[in-house]
Design an enzyme around this catalytic site. Structure first.
Site, short mmCIF file in Angstrom:
data_model
loop_
_atom_site.label_atom_id
_atom_site.label_comp_id
_atom_site.label_asym_id
_atom_site.label_seq_id
_atom_site.Cartn_x
_atom_site.Cartn_y
_atom_site.Cartn_z
N ASP A 68 -10.31 14.94 28.93
CA ASP A 68 -9.47 14.05 29.21
C ASP A 68 -10.04 12.59 29.16
O ASP A 68 -11.21 12.37 29.66
CB ASP A 68 -9.03 13.94 30.67
CG ASP A 68 -8.47 15.32 31.30
OD1 ASP A 68 -8.45 16.26 30.30
OD2 ASP A 68 -8.28 15.47 32.33
N GLU A 241 -1.39 18.50 36.55
CA GLU A 241 -2.68 17.61 36.39
C GLU A 241 -2.31 16.37 36.01
O GLU A 241 -1.15 16.11 35.53
CB GLU A 241 -3.69 18.39 35.46
CG GLU A 241 -3.79 19.91 35.55
CD GLU A 241 -5.06 20.29 34.79
OE1 GLU A 241 -5.90 21.13 35.20
OE2 GLU A 241 -4.89 20.32 33.54
C1 FRU Z 1 -7.06 18.29 32.77
C2 FRU Z 1 -8.28 18.34 33.95
C3 FRU Z 1 -7.95 17.79 35.04
C4 FRU Z 1 -9.45 17.82 35.53
C5 FRU Z 1 -10.29 17.92 34.42
C6 FRU Z 1 -11.56 18.55 34.24
O1 FRU Z 1 -7.28 18.47 31.65
O2 FRU Z 1 -7.93 19.94 33.93
O3 FRU Z 1 -7.13 18.34 36.07
O4 FRU Z 1 -9.73 16.71 36.29
O5 FRU Z 1 -9.54 18.33 33.22
O6 FRU Z 1 -12.35 18.28 33.04
#
Ligand code: FRU
Length: 530
Positions: A68, A241
């Site tokens: 992300d 998320e």
């Molecule tokens: C989304 C996610 C978030 C988390 C991160 C971990 O892609 O799963 O919810 O904070 O990636 O890398």
């Protein structure tokens, strides 16, 4: 002198084997690591960024894993992109915040890792806000600095802050952490913090399993629960998320603004695996209230590779970027020595469509045009019924801008990254019979690294009142992004074709289509050093 026939034969045989070996190595490296196009353009791409699947105008870390985008903020003339990063390997793990900066959204410079895991856990996704009046009291002067909000992912997930007085280069974790302790919810993460002008407070959104929780604060350190949203609406095929919340004028009318709540979900998205949806409504400083007219599910992108989009806090325009991958197969994609890429930065607007519905519209930022070269192909008002091969088209990175007047053809569009020898192609087209734009990556190149990678992805798309549809397609070494009808529909997909698959074809099936206009612009590498 006695000639030893056996010895000579042996030597010749060894020389022969060496030649064969060297030529194999040469062929391998030339098909995987070098380029077959215009050497003048290519020679200045640094070797570290010149692999077959290395995007040339999408951000990638030089090496190792990325997911992300995090902490996106515009501050003192720089766009900051932090990102989920494993600095020690090309799989998910040791989650840290990598860091890159750009002055123009197009050329990025990777900096040192900004936040590293500690005894409390890994550093998961979050956001950064510029505290320019030192509301937090964390800074020595009234000029303030940057405050980062991240999820500490240890035995449980809680929200913590770190602050920086040197434009994000170094960070101090706050002594009073966590600022939002875990209330007994397993998935409790991804703080997005914005300034909410109307209620004069900072607002934090958190993804909490199957809903979004809202918190408010005056000083960025003490947070009060405000409300929650979403358990009974939208898509719930997986955990929610990385939420986002922003306000946009409808059709450019600043007297009619709406709030957009964007939520990502893994799995259960329209194209399978992870993806994003959005809700339209009002945020009153306490709660999000969805418009009555906004029903059903609004998908952000109909392709498979656009996840966890985040806007730049502090930017004058609404601009977001997303991770160009999908949790289904992210860890298997065949790139080396990096794994993970960002989408192009996109500007956002709300526009009323032909059926009177307000829709989120995405377009690449104007700055992308800075990488455009002179058009190499143009066509105007030409009817086609047979495939048209663009002669001597020899590119892996380019932008196609096309308008079609829909005729009798059942389907039409482009076959990109085609190779006669490799048999590869990615089809980006319009299915006029069924009314959708699509990207077919079944024969796009390497697809067998995961069973759910190969496929055809579709976005319902109406023909405009004047009988046309438009396509703006961005092709890179390992991605294809389609912005249809001015960005009303978007499909983002990764592809992994051979470097030699560089042909391009316009096609129509079972009838005619009129190409009202077509321009193809090569896109120059943003990694170019000169
Ligand atoms: C989304 C996610 C978030 C988390 C991160 C971990 O892609 O799963 O919810 O904070 O990636 O890398």
């Amino acid at each position: 002198m006695r000639i030893n026939i056996k010895a000579i034969t042996l030597i010749l045989f060894i020389v022969f084997l060496t030649i064969i070996g060297l030529s194999l190595v040469y062929n391998y490296t030339s098909s995987n690591d070098s380029i077959g196009e215009n050497p003048a353009t290519i020679s200045s791409i640094p070797d570290a960024y010149n692999q077959a699947f290395r995007p040339q105008y999408h951000f990638t870390p030089q090496s190792n894993w990325m997911n992300d985008p995090n902490g996106m903020v515009y501050y003192n003339g720089e766009y900051h992109l932090f990102y989920q990063h494993n600095p020690h390997g090309s799989q998910f793990g040791n989650m840290s915040w990598g860091h890159a900066v750009s002055e123009d959204l197009v050329h990025w410079e990777e900096l040192d890792v900004a936040l590293q895991p500690d005894e409390h856990g890994m550093i998961f996704s979050g956001s950064v806000i510029a505290d320019e009046t030192n509301e937090s009291g964390l800074f020595p002067t009234d000029e303030g600095g940057l405050v980062a909000f991240y999820t500490s992912a240890g035995d449980t997930q809680d929200q913590r802050i770190a602050y920086s007085t040197d434009e994000g280069r170094t960070w101090t974790k706050y002594e009073g952490n966590p600022v939002v302790p875990n209330p007994g919810i397993v998935d409790f993460r991804d703080p997005k913090v914005i300034w909410h002008e109307a209620s004069s407070q900072f607002v934090m959104l958190l993804a909490a399993g199957n809903k979004i929780m809202f918190y408010g604060s005056k000083n960025l350190r003490d947070w009060d629960y405000l409300s929650e949203y979403g358990q009974d609406v939208g898509a719930h095929g997986g955990v929610w998320e990385t939420p986002e919340l922003f306000q946009l004028p409808v059709d450019g009318n600043t007297k009619n603004e709406k709030w957009v709540l964007q939520v990502d979900m893994n799995p259960g998205s329209i194209a399978g695996g992870s993806g994003g949806q959005y809700f339209l409504g009002e945020f009153n400083g306490k709660e999000f209230i969805r418009d009555e007219k906004d029903q059903g599910i609004n998908w952000v992108d109909y392709g498979k590779d656009f996840y966890a989009a985040q806007l730049f806090n502090g930017a004058e325009r609404p601009i977001w970027m997303a991770w160009m991958s999908n949790w289904e197969y992210a860890s298997a994609i065949p790139t080396h020595p990096f794994r993970g890429a960002m989408s192009m930065p996109r500007t956002l607007s709300l526009q009323t469509d032909q059926s009177g519905e307000v829709q989120l519209v995405q377009q690449p930022v104007e700055e992308m045009k800075d990488l455009r070269m002179e058009p190499v192909y143009e066509m105007a008002d030409k009817t086609i019924s047979e495939p048209v091969q663009l002669s001597s088209f020899d590119r892996q990175t380019y932008e196609v801008v096309a308008e079609f007047k829909v005729g009798t053809a059942r389907e039409f569009g482009f076959r990109v990254r085609q190779g006669t020898e490799t048999g590869e192609q990615t089809v980006v087209g319009y299915d006029a019979e069924n009314g959708y734009m699509f990207t077919d990556r079944q024969y796009s190149g390497v697809t067998d690294f995961h069973p759910s990678f190969s496929g055809v992805y579709r976005a319902p798309t109406k023909i405009k009142e004047n009988g046309t549809v438009t396509m703006r397609i961005f092709v890179d070494r390992s991605s294809v992004e389609l912005f249809a009808n001015g960005g009303e529909e978007v499909l983002t997909n990764r592809i992994f074709p051979s470097l030699t698959s560089k042909d391009l074809q316009i096609y129509a099936v079972d009838g005619e289509v009129n190409v009202e206009s077509l321009k193809i612009y090569p896109i120059e590498s943003s990694w170019k050093t000169s």
